[in-house]
Scaffold this motif. Structure first.
Motif, PDB file in Angstrom:
ATOM      1  N   ALA A 179     -11.631   3.233  -8.494  1.00  0.00           N
ATOM      2  CA  ALA A 179     -10.591   2.228  -8.702  1.00  0.00           C
ATOM      3  C   ALA A 179     -10.773   0.979  -7.858  1.00  0.00           C
ATOM      4  O   ALA A 179     -10.117  -0.030  -8.103  1.00  0.00           O
ATOM      5  N   GLY A 180     -11.632   1.030  -6.849  1.00  0.00           N
ATOM      6  CA  GLY A 180     -11.800  -0.136  -5.994  1.00  0.00           C
ATOM      7  C   GLY A 180     -10.641  -0.296  -5.028  1.00  0.00           C
ATOM      8  O   GLY A 180      -9.831   0.611  -4.844  1.00  0.00           O
ATOM      9  N   SER A 181     -10.553  -1.464  -4.406  1.00  0.00           N
ATOM     10  CA  SER A 181      -9.522  -1.720  -3.402  1.00  0.00           C
ATOM     11  C   SER A 181      -8.937  -3.105  -3.621  1.00  0.00           C
ATOM     12  O   SER A 181      -9.324  -4.075  -2.965  1.00  0.00           O
ATOM     13  N   LEU A 182      -8.001  -3.209  -4.558  1.00  0.00           N
ATOM     14  CA  LEU A 182      -7.348  -4.469  -4.902  1.00  0.00           C
ATOM     15  C   LEU A 182      -5.893  -4.401  -4.464  1.00  0.00           C
ATOM     16  O   LEU A 182      -5.143  -3.538  -4.934  1.00  0.00           O
ATOM     17  N   GLN A 183      -5.489  -5.286  -3.571  1.00  0.00           N
ATOM     18  CA  GLN A 183      -4.129  -5.234  -3.037  1.00  0.00           C
ATOM     19  C   GLN A 183      -3.099  -5.345  -4.156  1.00  0.00           C
ATOM     20  O   GLN A 183      -3.172  -6.215  -5.019  1.00  0.00           O
ATOM     21  N   GLY A 184      -2.126  -4.427  -4.120  1.00  0.00           N
ATOM     22  CA  GLY A 184      -1.061  -4.408  -5.109  1.00  0.00           C
ATOM     23  C   GLY A 184      -1.422  -3.710  -6.393  1.00  0.00           C
ATOM     24  O   GLY A 184      -0.545  -3.439  -7.217  1.00  0.00           O
ATOM     25  N   THR A 185      -2.708  -3.413  -6.588  1.00  0.00           N
ATOM     26  CA  THR A 185      -3.150  -2.776  -7.838  1.00  0.00           C
ATOM     27  C   THR A 185      -3.786  -1.416  -7.603  1.00  0.00           C
ATOM     28  O   THR A 185      -3.411  -0.428  -8.242  1.00  0.00           O
ATOM     29  N   THR A 186      -4.746  -1.352  -6.680  1.00  0.00           N
ATOM     30  CA  THR A 186      -5.428  -0.081  -6.423  1.00  0.00           C
ATOM     31  C   THR A 186      -5.524   0.255  -4.935  1.00  0.00           C
ATOM     32  O   THR A 186      -6.001   1.336  -4.594  1.00  0.00           O
TER      33      THR A 186
ATOM     34  N   ALA B  12       0.829  -1.205   0.000  1.00  0.00           N
ATOM     35  CA  ALA B  12       0.000   0.000   0.000  1.00  0.00           C
ATOM     36  C   ALA B  12       0.862   1.254   0.000  1.00  0.00           C
ATOM     37  O   ALA B  12       0.561   2.228  -0.706  1.00  0.00           O
ATOM     38  N   LEU B  13       1.934   1.255   0.779  1.00  0.00           N
ATOM     39  CA  LEU B  13       2.826   2.410   0.818  1.00  0.00           C
ATOM     40  C   LEU B  13       3.501   2.627  -0.525  1.00  0.00           C
ATOM     41  O   LEU B  13       3.556   3.759  -1.030  1.00  0.00           O
ATOM     42  N   ARG B  14       4.008   1.557  -1.109  1.00  0.00           N
ATOM     43  CA  ARG B  14       4.658   1.679  -2.425  1.00  0.00           C
ATOM     44  C   ARG B  14       3.693   2.225  -3.467  1.00  0.00           C
ATOM     45  O   ARG B  14       4.025   3.158  -4.215  1.00  0.00           O
ATOM     46  N   LEU B  15       2.489   1.666  -3.496  1.00  0.00           N
ATOM     47  CA  LEU B  15       1.505   2.102  -4.481  1.00  0.00           C
ATOM     48  C   LEU B  15       1.116   3.562  -4.254  1.00  0.00           C
ATOM     49  O   LEU B  15       0.974   4.327  -5.216  1.00  0.00           O
ATOM     50  N   SER B  16       0.967   3.959  -2.992  1.00  0.00           N
ATOM     51  CA  SER B  16       0.594   5.344  -2.686  1.00  0.00           C
ATOM     52  C   SER B  16       1.655   6.319  -3.161  1.00  0.00           C
ATOM     53  O   SER B  16       1.345   7.352  -3.775  1.00  0.00           O
ATOM     54  N   VAL B  17       2.915   6.016  -2.886  1.00  0.00           N
ATOM     55  CA  VAL B  17       3.999   6.919  -3.269  1.00  0.00           C
ATOM     56  C   VAL B  17       4.130   7.003  -4.788  1.00  0.00           C
ATOM     57  O   VAL B  17       4.247   8.098  -5.355  1.00  0.00           O
ATOM     58  N   VAL B  18       4.092   5.848  -5.453  1.00  0.00           N
ATOM     59  CA  VAL B  18       4.260   5.833  -6.913  1.00  0.00           C
ATOM     60  C   VAL B  18       3.120   6.563  -7.605  1.00  0.00           C
ATOM     61  O   VAL B  18       3.346   7.444  -8.457  1.00  0.00           O
ATOM     62  N   THR B  19       1.880   6.222  -7.257  1.00  0.00           N
ATOM     63  CA  THR B  19       0.743   6.884  -7.908  1.00  0.00           C
ATOM     64  C   THR B  19       0.666   8.359  -7.521  1.00  0.00           C
ATOM     65  O   THR B  19       0.288   9.199  -8.343  1.00  0.00           O
ATOM     66  N   GLY B  20       1.041   8.688  -6.270  1.00  0.00           N
ATOM     67  CA  GLY B  20       1.034  10.086  -5.858  1.00  0.00           C
ATOM     68  C   GLY B  20       2.022  10.916  -6.653  1.00  0.00           C
ATOM     69  O   GLY B  20       1.724  12.050  -7.059  1.00  0.00           O
ATOM     70  N   LEU B  21       3.210  10.364  -6.913  1.00  0.00           N
ATOM     71  CA  LEU B  21       4.211  11.077  -7.710  1.00  0.00           C
ATOM     72  C   LEU B  21       3.743  11.246  -9.156  1.00  0.00           C
ATOM     73  O   LEU B  21       3.924  12.313  -9.762  1.00  0.00           O
TER      74      LEU B  21
END
Length: 254
Positions: free
Chosen positions: A202-209, A42-51
């Motif tokens: 986007a829903g809530s799919l682990q590793g994807t959204t 979740a942290l990785r996805l948040s940082v990447v999509t946020g950037l």
């Protein structure tokens, strides 16, 4: 001295609920909870999509701010109101708007489906949702800086023979650079904390959204301690972004 009482109450209203999270979780358990695969994903996805959302906001919102600040076209006030709309709309409304525009039954979604592109419930949908809610922060900050700077320096540059692109690159950009840095920080912080539009579109799919805010919400249903630990992680990341980056932008303004 009269202002100290309401000022302290306001500070307490902001700080105490956040500090209250510390009383709910055992500090010794924090490493285990924060290093779980769900939290790290979740942290990785948040940082990447946020950037990515911040970069997209810059590419699209920068020119928009310049148009709003310099244009004299009619109906500019209405246009500005639409730009600011995501700031006052409940994020879930923005998510529904994106879903019914870009979903399989939406007008643009049907066209995209013809060429095999489906945006809802993908990582791209997370980026679009974050951009929708965060870009107005960049536009507002940048437009305000452009209006404050005025157009006199650009006019002087034009009289000296500088073309539009040279004037923009050597005059306009340096004038608003501190405000741009501050606006980018706020845009990224807002994208990082986005929840309503993301879960709707986007829903809530682990590793994807499933970004960190969505992971907090989902985990809270079964493991409150893990949800609190993720909440503290989100608080720390947001504070680092604001405290470390924002003062530099402010210093550049002095």
């Amino acid at each position: 001295m009269v202002l100290w009482a309401p000022a302290l109450l306001a500070l307490a209203l902001v700080m105490l609920p956040v500090l209250g999270l510390l009383t709910r979780v055992d500090p010794a358990e924090l490493p285990r909870l924060l290093l779980s695969p769900a939290a790290l994903d979740a942290l990785r996805l948040s940082v990447v999509t946020g950037l990515i959302a911040t970069g997209l906001s810059l590419v699209l919102g920068g020119p928009l701010a310049l148009v709003l600040a310099r244009s004299r076209m009619r109906g500019l006030r209405v246009l500005r109101a639409f730009v600011l709309l995501p700031l006052v709309l409940p994020p879930v409304v923005g998510g529904l708007a994106l879903l019914y525009l870009l979903g399989r039954t939406g007008p643009l979604g049907q066209l995209l489906d013809v060429v095999g592109i489906r945006l809802p419930y993908t990582t791209a949908a997370v980026v679009l949702a974050q951009t929708f809610v965060a870009m107005p922060f960049l536009v507002v900050g940048l437009e305000g800086a452009l209006r404050t700077a005025g157009g006199r320096y650009e006019q002087v540059a034009a009289t000296l023979g500088a073309g539009p692109w040279l004037t923009f690159r050597r005059v306009t950009v340096p004038l608003v650079l501190p405000a741009l840095g501050s606006s980018l920080v706020l845009t990224f912080a807002r994208a990082l904390g986005e929840f309503g539009a993301t879960i709707t579109f986007a829903g809530s799919l682990q590793g994807t959204t499933r970004t960190l805010p969505l992971a907090v919400y989902t985990t809270a249903q079964s493991d409150v301690d893990a949800a609190v630990a993720m909440s503290l992680l989100l608080v720390v990341v947001a504070l680092v972004v604001i405290v470390v980056a924002r003062p530099r932008a402010v210093e550049g303004r002095l």
